[in-house]
Design a protein around this motif. Structure first.
Motif, PDB file in Angstrom:
ATOM      1  N   MET A 180      56.297  46.544 114.734  1.00 62.47           N
ATOM      2  CA  MET A 180      55.315  46.597 115.191  1.00 62.47           C
ATOM      3  C   MET A 180      53.788  46.781 113.575  1.00 62.47           C
ATOM      4  O   MET A 180      53.507  46.106 113.453  1.00 62.47           O
ATOM      5  CB  MET A 180      54.880  48.378 115.890  1.00 62.47           C
ATOM      6  CG  MET A 180      53.168  48.210 116.137  1.00 62.47           C
ATOM      7  SD  MET A 180      53.009  49.113 116.842  1.00 62.47           S
ATOM      8  CE  MET A 180      52.790  50.604 114.847  1.00 62.47           C
ATOM      9  N   LEU A 181      54.934  47.607 112.906  1.00 65.47           N
ATOM     10  CA  LEU A 181      54.026  47.643 111.761  1.00 65.47           C
ATOM     11  C   LEU A 181      54.246  46.036 110.409  1.00 65.47           C
ATOM     12  O   LEU A 181      53.083  45.873 110.425  1.00 65.47           O
ATOM     13  CB  LEU A 181      54.518  48.727 110.331  1.00 65.47           C
ATOM     14  CG  LEU A 181      54.589  49.842 110.919  1.00 65.47           C
ATOM     15  CD1 LEU A 181      55.561  50.529 110.239  1.00 65.47           C
ATOM     16  CD2 LEU A 181      53.141  50.168 110.849  1.00 65.47           C
ATOM     17  N   ALA A 182      55.443  44.549 110.602  1.00 63.39           N
ATOM     18  CA  ALA A 182      55.469  44.013 110.425  1.00 63.39           C
ATOM     19  C   ALA A 182      54.619  42.839 110.754  1.00 63.39           C
ATOM     20  O   ALA A 182      53.596  41.836 110.732  1.00 63.39           O
ATOM     21  CB  ALA A 182      57.070  43.476 110.786  1.00 63.39           C
ATOM     22  N   ARG A 183      53.879  43.159 112.071  1.00 61.72           N
ATOM     23  CA  ARG A 183      53.159  42.729 113.087  1.00 61.72           C
ATOM     24  C   ARG A 183      51.678  42.441 112.513  1.00 61.72           C
ATOM     25  O   ARG A 183      50.899  41.580 112.249  1.00 61.72           O
ATOM     26  CB  ARG A 183      53.737  42.556 114.035  1.00 61.72           C
ATOM     27  CG  ARG A 183      54.329  41.817 115.085  1.00 61.72           C
ATOM     28  CD  ARG A 183      54.583  41.769 116.723  1.00 61.72           C
ATOM     29  NE  ARG A 183      53.979  42.682 117.208  1.00 61.72           N
ATOM     30  CZ  ARG A 183      55.333  43.864 117.520  1.00 61.72           C
ATOM     31  NH1 ARG A 183      56.750  43.401 117.595  1.00 61.72           N
ATOM     32  NH2 ARG A 183      54.751  45.252 118.468  1.00 61.72           N
ATOM     33  N   LEU A 184      51.442  44.142 112.122  1.00 64.71           N
ATOM     34  CA  LEU A 184      50.587  44.590 112.308  1.00 64.71           C
ATOM     35  C   LEU A 184      49.653  44.083 110.587  1.00 64.71           C
ATOM     36  O   LEU A 184      48.753  44.022 109.680  1.00 64.71           O
ATOM     37  CB  LEU A 184      50.241  45.713 112.198  1.00 64.71           C
ATOM     38  CG  LEU A 184      50.058  46.507 113.153  1.00 64.71           C
ATOM     39  CD1 LEU A 184      50.182  48.178 113.707  1.00 64.71           C
ATOM     40  CD2 LEU A 184      48.196  46.248 114.091  1.00 64.71           C
ATOM     41  N   GLU A 185      51.262  44.184 109.658  1.00 67.62           N
ATOM     42  CA  GLU A 185      50.717  43.246 108.638  1.00 67.62           C
ATOM     43  C   GLU A 185      50.812  41.900 108.117  1.00 67.62           C
ATOM     44  O   GLU A 185      49.623  41.340 107.466  1.00 67.62           O
ATOM     45  CB  GLU A 185      51.969  43.765 107.004  1.00 67.62           C
ATOM     46  CG  GLU A 185      51.871  43.768 105.949  1.00 67.62           C
ATOM     47  CD  GLU A 185      52.893  43.225 105.085  1.00 67.62           C
ATOM     48  OE1 GLU A 185      53.288  43.229 104.243  1.00 67.62           O
ATOM     49  OE2 GLU A 185      54.617  44.303 106.404  1.00 67.62           O
ATOM     50  N   GLY A 186      50.998  41.244 109.015  1.00 68.02           N
ATOM     51  CA  GLY A 186      51.156  39.616 109.413  1.00 68.02           C
ATOM     52  C   GLY A 186      49.837  39.797 109.830  1.00 68.02           C
ATOM     53  O   GLY A 186      49.227  38.560 109.035  1.00 68.02           O
ATOM     54  N   GLN A 245      44.261  37.800 108.206  1.00 69.53           N
ATOM     55  CA  GLN A 245      42.390  37.796 108.511  1.00 69.53           C
ATOM     56  C   GLN A 245      41.942  37.901 107.160  1.00 69.53           C
ATOM     57  O   GLN A 245      41.398  37.226 107.090  1.00 69.53           O
ATOM     58  CB  GLN A 245      42.694  39.397 109.731  1.00 69.53           C
ATOM     59  CG  GLN A 245      40.768  39.813 109.345  1.00 69.53           C
ATOM     60  CD  GLN A 245      41.068  41.404 110.050  1.00 69.53           C
ATOM     61  OE1 GLN A 245      41.838  41.565 110.393  1.00 69.53           O
ATOM     62  NE2 GLN A 245      39.448  41.554 110.467  1.00 69.53           N
ATOM     63  N   ARG A 246      42.893  38.584 106.470  1.00 69.58           N
ATOM     64  CA  ARG A 246      42.511  38.022 104.473  1.00 69.58           C
ATOM     65  C   ARG A 246      42.594  36.946 104.413  1.00 69.58           C
ATOM     66  O   ARG A 246      41.558  36.393 103.800  1.00 69.58           O
ATOM     67  CB  ARG A 246      43.101  39.546 103.657  1.00 69.58           C
ATOM     68  CG  ARG A 246      43.457  40.533 104.073  1.00 69.58           C
ATOM     69  CD  ARG A 246      43.714  41.674 102.953  1.00 69.58           C
ATOM     70  NE  ARG A 246      45.159  40.903 102.496  1.00 69.58           N
ATOM     71  CZ  ARG A 246      46.307  41.387 102.919  1.00 69.58           C
ATOM     72  NH1 ARG A 246      45.835  42.979 103.348  1.00 69.58           N
ATOM     73  NH2 ARG A 246      47.341  41.063 103.130  1.00 69.58           N
ATOM     74  N   ALA A 247      43.673  36.065 104.373  1.00 68.97           N
ATOM     75  CA  ALA A 247      43.801  34.584 104.225  1.00 68.97           C
ATOM     76  C   ALA A 247      42.318  33.717 105.133  1.00 68.97           C
ATOM     77  O   ALA A 247      41.883  33.031 104.375  1.00 68.97           O
ATOM     78  CB  ALA A 247      44.712  34.203 104.785  1.00 68.97           C
ATOM     79  N   LEU A 248      42.052  33.855 106.676  1.00 62.61           N
ATOM     80  CA  LEU A 248      40.858  34.265 107.373  1.00 62.61           C
ATOM     81  C   LEU A 248      39.680  34.076 106.103  1.00 62.61           C
ATOM     82  O   LEU A 248      38.555  33.480 106.247  1.00 62.61           O
ATOM     83  CB  LEU A 248      41.177  34.578 108.374  1.00 62.61           C
ATOM     84  CG  LEU A 248      39.988  33.717 109.111  1.00 62.61           C
ATOM     85  CD1 LEU A 248      40.207  32.011 109.301  1.00 62.61           C
ATOM     86  CD2 LEU A 248      39.471  34.579 110.778  1.00 62.61           C
ATOM     87  N   VAL A 249      39.621  35.228 105.994  1.00 67.92           N
ATOM     88  CA  VAL A 249      38.109  35.635 105.791  1.00 67.92           C
ATOM     89  C   VAL A 249      38.181  34.999 104.147  1.00 67.92           C
ATOM     90  O   VAL A 249      36.972  33.804 103.697  1.00 67.92           O
ATOM     91  CB  VAL A 249      38.392  37.411 105.497  1.00 67.92           C
ATOM     92  CG1 VAL A 249      36.756  37.664 104.368  1.00 67.92           C
ATOM     93  CG2 VAL A 249      37.861  37.913 106.604  1.00 67.92           C
ATOM     94  N   SER A 250      39.604  35.019 103.737  1.00 67.85           N
ATOM     95  CA  SER A 250      39.234  33.805 101.640  1.00 67.85           C
ATOM     96  C   SER A 250      39.116  33.267 102.233  1.00 67.85           C
ATOM     97  O   SER A 250      38.052  32.452 101.516  1.00 67.85           O
ATOM     98  CB  SER A 250      40.477  34.495 101.120  1.00 67.85           C
ATOM     99  OG  SER A 250      40.214  34.127  99.899  1.00 67.85           O
ATOM    100  N   ASP A 251      39.397  31.701 103.004  1.00 69.04           N
ATOM    101  CA  ASP A 251      39.278  30.816 103.296  1.00 69.04           C
ATOM    102  C   ASP A 251      38.161  30.439 103.650  1.00 69.04           C
ATOM    103  O   ASP A 251      36.927  29.425 103.204  1.00 69.04           O
ATOM    104  CB  ASP A 251      40.548  30.052 103.877  1.00 69.04           C
ATOM    105  CG  ASP A 251      41.777  30.348 103.742  1.00 69.04           C
ATOM    106  OD1 ASP A 251      42.132  30.512 102.489  1.00 69.04           O
ATOM    107  OD2 ASP A 251      42.533  30.015 104.393  1.00 69.04           O
ATOM    108  N   ALA A 252      37.482  31.078 105.025  1.00 73.26           N
ATOM    109  CA  ALA A 252      36.364  30.815 105.304  1.00 73.26           C
ATOM    110  C   ALA A 252      34.772  31.495 104.217  1.00 73.26           C
ATOM    111  O   ALA A 252      34.181  30.685 104.058  1.00 73.26           O
ATOM    112  CB  ALA A 252      35.499  32.003 106.420  1.00 73.26           C
TER     113      ALA A 252
END
Length: 448
Positions: free
Chosen positions: A229-235, A240-247
């Motif tokens: 679960m932690l791995a999925r949350l981290e992913g 999400q961070r990559a999406l915000v950065s790319d957006a």
């Protein structure tokens, strides 16, 4: 308002509650076992006395029948014996036995003979402390042999055994409760380690994982599941961070263009073509609008977690025809009727995004085919995509070099929306070589 006992019990630690329940269960089990033991022990001792007494009675009867019986009768273990003739007189007896009054009257003797068992009899009327066990056997010529033995020793043995159990059982329960406390504590130690590990995971230590115990038990499975679960949350957080950065990166370009055009127009109003400026600003605004719509669509897909907004029958043939009719350069080569379950608006967006890509890169023609098994293909005769890039283009904000060079190119979200939507509908999508050009293949399961 005072808390109820149940509420106070629930606030106790798991270790305390398990130990208390184990102690109560052990106490009840030992109490039942002790009661059964005392009953079995008393029955066994009584049966032993009855057997011994019966052997004495049968031995005296054999002597009486053979005429070798002596008076007084002698016994080694204190058994009392009376021999009663047919007329009710006592003819023989052990030393000290009553020679006038039988232990049992005639009616009780007949009942004892009919039941062939031993009787309890109070010994006080005969000067004997405690109860007696009396056995009656009959001999020749109407004689009756009564044999009785005091059972005070049985009562003493049971009292001693009861005292031992009364003292030993609580001590044993206390010992086992202490052992349960230690064992449960050791069993719960991996859970405490999980709690400590979870407390150490913060926003600055996202990549840390919970300790996994060596034992292949339920706690091990829990630790592995939590780490997954932690791995999925981290992913998800990384995406999400990559999406915000790319957006943010994609938003900078049209915003900078709008700002530049407006600054130039305001700085040199006399030589500015305001219609041209408005058209440029409108174009950049449309790019921002398309980007916002794509981001909103992805956000809704992520929020639903791969589930459909609506799950209803959709006539895929109508959806495809309505979209294709908006593109004059496209033609339908096949359109067989097929019904799928899902969201008509989301499926329309899938077809629209694929058609936009095909029309944008086509040099002359775009062909669309829909088969009854739910397979949709959209083929263009453009330059195509190298095989090693055909899977990568489904990632968010991924555009190839030639796509980046086109002013009308999108933000690289169209194919990502297509894949997420098709997966939510239980289907698959991939790109393949059309020789020349590129073919997008969507497979959706037909509704049952």
């Amino acid at each position: 308002m005072a808390d109820s006992p149940l509420a106070r019990w629930r606030r106790k630690s798991l270790r305390f509650r398990l130990t208390a329940l184990a102690a109560v269960a052990l106490a009840l089990a030992f109490a039942v076992s002790a009661s059964a033991l005392m009953a079995v022990l008393g029955r066994s001792l009584t049966d032993t006395v009855d057997e011994t007494t019966r052997r004495h009675a049968q031995a005296v009867r054999a002597q009486a029948d053979s005429g070798t019986l002596t008076d007084p009768i002698t016994t080694q273990d204190g058994t009392i014996v009376q021999v009663i003739a047919a007329n009710g007189r006592i003819t023989h007896g052990t030393y000290g036995a009553d020679r006038l009054v039988p232990l049992l009257d005639a009616r009780d003797r007949r009942r004892a003979l009919s039941h062939d068992g031993a009787w309890f009899l109070g010994g006080e009327p005969y000067g004997i402390p405690g109860p007696l066990r009396v056995v009656v056997v009959s001999g020749d010529e109407g004689i009756t042999v009564l044999a009785a033995r005091p059972v005070a020793e049985i009562e003493k043995s049971l009292i001693v055994a009861g005292r031992v159990l009364l003292v030993g059982t609580p001590l044993l329960v206390a010992f086992l409760a202490g052992a349960s406390w230690l064992i449960i504590g050791r069993t719960l130690r991996p859970i405490a380690a999980l709690r400590k590990g979870a407390a150490e995971i913060t926003h600055t230590a996202r990549s840390r994982r919970l300790p996994v115990p060596e034992a292949r038990d339920e706690v091990h499975s829990l630790a592995v599941t939590l780490n997954d679960m932690l791995a999925r949350l981290e992913g998800a957080e990384s995406r999400q961070r990559a999406l915000v950065s790319d957006a943010a990166h994609e938003l900078r370009s049209p915003l900078a263009s709008i700002r530049l055009q407006l600054e130039v127009a305001l700085g040199h109003p006399e030589g500015q073509d305001w219609r041209e400026t408005a058209e440029g600003v409108l174009e950049d605004t449309m790019r921002l609008s398309r980007l916002a719509e794509d981001l909103l669509a992805l956000a809704r897909l992520d929020e639903r977690g791969g589930k459909l907004a609506r799950n209803e029958p959709v006539n895929l043939e109508e959806v495809v025809r309505q979209v294709v009719e908006r593109y004059g350069e496209a033609r339908m080569t096949a359109c067989e009727p097929v019904v799928v379950r899902g969201d008509a608006l989301d499926l329309s967006r899938v077809v629209t995004n694929l058609m936009d890509n095909a029309v944008r890169h086509a040099t002359g023609k775009v062909e669309v085919a829909l088969r009854a098994d739910g397979e949709l293909t959209i083929t263009d005769d453009g330059p195509g995509i190298p095989e090693h890039d055909r899977e990568r283009v489904f990632n968010r904000f991924t555009r190839l070099d030639d796509g980046r060079s086109r002013d009308e190119g999108g933000a690289g979200l169209g194919l990502a929306i297509v894949r997420e939507t098709v997966r939510a509908h239980g289907g698959t999508v991939h790109l393949e070589d059309a020789d020349p050009g590129l073919r997008a293949v969507v497979r959706l399961p037909p509704a049952a």
